[in-house]
Design a protein around this motif. Structure first.
Motif, PDB file in Angstrom:
ATOM      1  N   PRO A   7      41.432  89.491  28.530  1.00 42.25           N
ATOM      2  CA  PRO A   7      41.969  90.768  28.055  1.00 42.25           C
ATOM      3  C   PRO A   7      42.549  90.678  26.641  1.00 42.25           C
ATOM      4  O   PRO A   7      42.966  89.608  26.202  1.00 42.25           O
ATOM      5  CB  PRO A   7      43.099  91.042  29.052  1.00 42.25           C
ATOM      6  N   GLY A   8      42.587  91.800  25.958  1.00 40.84           N
ATOM      7  CA  GLY A   8      43.228  91.844  24.638  1.00 40.84           C
ATOM      8  C   GLY A   8      42.996  93.177  23.977  1.00 40.84           C
ATOM      9  O   GLY A   8      42.245  94.027  24.482  1.00 40.84           O
ATOM     10  N   SER A   9      43.648  93.351  22.832  1.00 44.36           N
ATOM     11  CA  SER A   9      43.452  94.583  22.070  1.00 44.36           C
ATOM     12  C   SER A   9      42.236  94.451  21.162  1.00 44.36           C
ATOM     13  O   SER A   9      41.562  95.435  20.882  1.00 44.36           O
ATOM     14  CB  SER A   9      44.671  94.877  21.198  1.00 44.36           C
ATOM     15  N   PHE A  10      42.027  93.250  20.649  1.00 41.67           N
ATOM     16  CA  PHE A  10      40.867  92.967  19.804  1.00 41.67           C
ATOM     17  C   PHE A  10      40.747  93.988  18.671  1.00 41.67           C
ATOM     18  O   PHE A  10      39.689  94.571  18.455  1.00 41.67           O
ATOM     19  CB  PHE A  10      39.586  92.900  20.647  1.00 41.67           C
ATOM     20  N   HIS A  14      38.536  88.445  16.390  1.00 39.57           N
ATOM     21  CA  HIS A  14      38.395  87.413  15.339  1.00 39.57           C
ATOM     22  C   HIS A  14      37.838  86.140  15.972  1.00 39.57           C
ATOM     23  O   HIS A  14      37.658  86.070  17.201  1.00 39.57           O
ATOM     24  CB  HIS A  14      39.716  87.194  14.600  1.00 39.57           C
ATOM     25  N   GLY A  16      39.063  83.290  16.614  1.00 44.26           N
ATOM     26  CA  GLY A  16      39.905  82.634  17.633  1.00 44.26           C
ATOM     27  C   GLY A  16      39.604  83.220  19.008  1.00 44.26           C
ATOM     28  O   GLY A  16      39.473  82.492  19.999  1.00 44.26           O
ATOM     29  N   HIS A  17      39.456  84.548  19.071  1.00 41.29           N
ATOM     30  CA  HIS A  17      39.078  85.196  20.341  1.00 41.29           C
ATOM     31  C   HIS A  17      37.682  84.741  20.766  1.00 41.29           C
ATOM     32  O   HIS A  17      37.456  84.417  21.939  1.00 41.29           O
ATOM     33  CB  HIS A  17      39.003  86.726  20.195  1.00 41.29           C
ATOM     34  N   ILE A  20      37.491  81.299  22.391  1.00 45.31           N
ATOM     35  CA  ILE A  20      38.048  81.238  23.747  1.00 45.31           C
ATOM     36  C   ILE A  20      37.086  81.899  24.742  1.00 45.31           C
ATOM     37  O   ILE A  20      36.823  81.379  25.831  1.00 45.31           O
ATOM     38  CB  ILE A  20      39.444  81.945  23.799  1.00 45.31           C
ATOM     39  N   LYS A  89      43.117  82.980  29.057  1.00 46.48           N
ATOM     40  CA  LYS A  89      43.831  83.274  27.814  1.00 46.48           C
ATOM     41  C   LYS A  89      43.802  82.051  26.909  1.00 46.48           C
ATOM     42  O   LYS A  89      43.823  80.920  27.392  1.00 46.48           O
ATOM     43  CB  LYS A  89      45.294  83.606  28.127  1.00 46.48           C
ATOM     44  N   GLY A  90      43.817  82.302  25.626  1.00 49.53           N
ATOM     45  CA  GLY A  90      43.888  81.203  24.669  1.00 49.53           C
ATOM     46  C   GLY A  90      45.312  81.039  24.179  1.00 49.53           C
ATOM     47  O   GLY A  90      46.025  82.029  24.027  1.00 49.53           O
ATOM     48  N   ARG A  92      47.547  79.682  21.044  1.00 48.19           N
ATOM     49  CA  ARG A  92      47.487  79.250  19.644  1.00 48.19           C
ATOM     50  C   ARG A  92      48.362  78.031  19.397  1.00 48.19           C
ATOM     51  O   ARG A  92      48.150  77.277  18.496  1.00 48.19           O
ATOM     52  CB  ARG A  92      47.964  80.374  18.727  1.00 48.19           C
ATOM     53  N   GLU A 100      53.428  84.212  27.546  1.00 47.86           N
ATOM     54  CA  GLU A 100      52.197  84.184  28.358  1.00 47.86           C
ATOM     55  C   GLU A 100      52.488  83.661  29.772  1.00 47.86           C
ATOM     56  O   GLU A 100      51.907  84.145  30.748  1.00 47.86           O
ATOM     57  CB  GLU A 100      51.131  83.296  27.688  1.00 47.86           C
ATOM     58  N   GLY A 120      43.723  76.680  22.255  1.00 56.02           N
ATOM     59  CA  GLY A 120      42.891  77.199  21.171  1.00 56.02           C
ATOM     60  C   GLY A 120      42.536  76.083  20.197  1.00 56.02           C
ATOM     61  O   GLY A 120      43.317  75.153  19.986  1.00 56.02           O
ATOM     62  N   TYR A 124      41.353  77.656  14.403  1.00 57.78           N
ATOM     63  CA  TYR A 124      41.623  79.105  14.470  1.00 57.78           C
ATOM     64  C   TYR A 124      43.088  79.409  14.787  1.00 57.78           C
ATOM     65  O   TYR A 124      43.437  80.567  15.019  1.00 57.78           O
ATOM     66  CB  TYR A 124      40.728  79.756  15.538  1.00 57.78           C
ATOM     67  N   LEU A 127      44.869  82.278  13.146  1.00 57.68           N
ATOM     68  CA  LEU A 127      44.282  83.631  13.199  1.00 57.68           C
ATOM     69  C   LEU A 127      44.992  84.562  14.166  1.00 57.68           C
ATOM     70  O   LEU A 127      45.248  84.209  15.320  1.00 57.68           O
ATOM     71  CB  LEU A 127      42.810  83.549  13.600  1.00 57.68           C
ATOM     72  N   SER A 129      44.934  89.120  14.810  1.00 58.22           N
ATOM     73  CA  SER A 129      44.321  90.369  14.336  1.00 58.22           C
ATOM     74  C   SER A 129      45.166  90.977  13.222  1.00 58.22           C
ATOM     75  O   SER A 129      44.641  91.514  12.248  1.00 58.22           O
ATOM     76  CB  SER A 129      44.188  91.358  15.500  1.00 58.22           C
TER      77      SER A 129
HETATM   78  P1  ADP Z   1      47.237  91.197  22.152  1.00 53.93           P
HETATM   79  O1  ADP Z   1      46.719  91.447  23.528  1.00 53.93           O
HETATM   80  O2  ADP Z   1      48.629  90.659  22.076  1.00 53.93           O
HETATM   81  O3  ADP Z   1      46.956  92.279  21.168  1.00 53.93           O
HETATM   82  P2  ADP Z   1      45.036  89.885  21.025  1.00 53.93           P
HETATM   83  O4  ADP Z   1      44.190  91.018  21.393  1.00 53.93           O
HETATM   84  O5  ADP Z   1      45.166  89.560  19.575  1.00 53.93           O
HETATM   85  O6  ADP Z   1      46.443  89.946  21.658  1.00 53.93           O
HETATM   86  O7  ADP Z   1      44.476  88.577  21.725  1.00 53.93           O
HETATM   87  C1  ADP Z   1      44.119  88.528  23.074  1.00 53.93           C
HETATM   88  C2  ADP Z   1      44.238  87.126  23.570  1.00 53.93           C
HETATM   89  O8  ADP Z   1      43.424  86.264  22.766  1.00 53.93           O
HETATM   90  C3  ADP Z   1      45.636  86.561  23.439  1.00 53.93           C
HETATM   91  O9  ADP Z   1      46.381  86.831  24.550  1.00 53.93           O
HETATM   92  C4  ADP Z   1      45.354  85.073  23.348  1.00 53.93           C
HETATM   93  O10 ADP Z   1      45.140  84.575  24.646  1.00 53.93           O
HETATM   94  C5  ADP Z   1      44.036  84.992  22.640  1.00 53.93           C
HETATM   95  N1  ADP Z   1      44.127  84.654  21.205  1.00 53.93           N
HETATM   96  C6  ADP Z   1      44.481  85.455  20.187  1.00 53.93           C
HETATM   97  N2  ADP Z   1      44.411  84.804  19.014  1.00 53.93           N
HETATM   98  C7  ADP Z   1      43.994  83.544  19.295  1.00 53.93           C
HETATM   99  C8  ADP Z   1      43.724  82.374  18.502  1.00 53.93           C
HETATM  100  N3  ADP Z   1      43.876  82.362  17.175  1.00 53.93           N
HETATM  101  N4  ADP Z   1      43.325  81.244  19.150  1.00 53.93           N
HETATM  102  C9  ADP Z   1      43.187  81.251  20.502  1.00 53.93           C
HETATM  103  N5  ADP Z   1      43.422  82.310  21.298  1.00 53.93           N
HETATM  104  C10 ADP Z   1      43.816  83.453  20.709  1.00 53.93           C
END
Ligand code: ADP
Length: 158
Positions: A7-10, A14, A16-17, A20, A89-90, A92, A100, A120, A124, A127, A129
């Motif tokens: 899950p994430g906002s993405f 990027h 890093g996402h 993972i 989940k990843g 950082r 988390e 991670g 990355y 990184l 968003s």
């Molecule tokens: P959020 O849900 O807080 O907006 P993001 O959408 O940016 O977070 O990221 C979703 C998930 O991706 C995070 O919970 C984390 O597990 C993972 N993540 C984000 N950035 C990185 C990174 N640089 N390296 C590894 N995992 C990451």
């Protein structure tokens, strides 16, 4: 069949996402990328755009699908609906862990949903968003930090 949700906002996705999610795809038969409609800040990209960029990025990766995580829906309920037994989940670095870990424990208490943390890749670790958006807005080159589908949209938008 074992399925997991990433899950994430993405906003935006990027590298890093991507790293993972690709590693999660090696561990599970099916990985569902859940793009959250619930964002605290005003998003740069609409939910539809964020979904499209993820679909384009993962189109060649077997077993990965992209779905919206609607506003007001708990992640545990979403996982039940799509038949996923785990969240991936990843991390950082250690600073991601306290928040988390409490979310993971809450989800396990709610429905038994497990969370798997992947360390991670150091390449990355810098990184986020937010940083990608900031650097791009100020004219910096973020081509190395985001997948092609995202880079194209960011370039189109500026
Ligand atoms: P959020 O849900 O807080 O907006 P993001 O959408 O940016 O977070 O990221 C979703 C998930 O991706 C995070 O919970 C984390 O597990 C993972 N993540 C984000 N950035 C990185 C990174 N640089 N390296 C590894 N995992 C990451």
């Amino acid at each position: 069949m074992h399925s997991a949700v990433c899950p994430g906002s993405f906003d935006p996705l990027h590298n890093g996402h991507v790293e993972i999610i690709a590693r999660a795809a090696n561990l599970f038969d099916e990985v569902i990328v859940a793009v959250s409609a619930n964002i605290h800040k005003t998003p740069l990209f609409t939910l539809e755009q964020r979904i499209e960029m993820a679909q384009e990025t993962f189109s060649a990766l077997r077993g990965v699908t992209v779905k919206p995580l609607p506003a007001g829906v708990l992640l545990t309920e979403f996982c039940k609906d799509v038949g996923a037994s785990a969240v991936v989940k990843g991390l950082r670095g250690t600073h991601d862990l306290p928040y988390e870990a409490s979310m993971a424990t809450m989800n396990r208490h709610l429905t038994g949903l497990e969370t798997i943390f992947l360390a991670g890749d150091g390449r990355y670790a810098h990184l986020s968003s937010t940083l990608v958006k900031e650097v791009h807005t100020l004219g910096g080159d973020i081509a190395e930090s985001v997948p092609h589908a995202v880079h194209r949209r960011l370039s189109d938008a500026s």
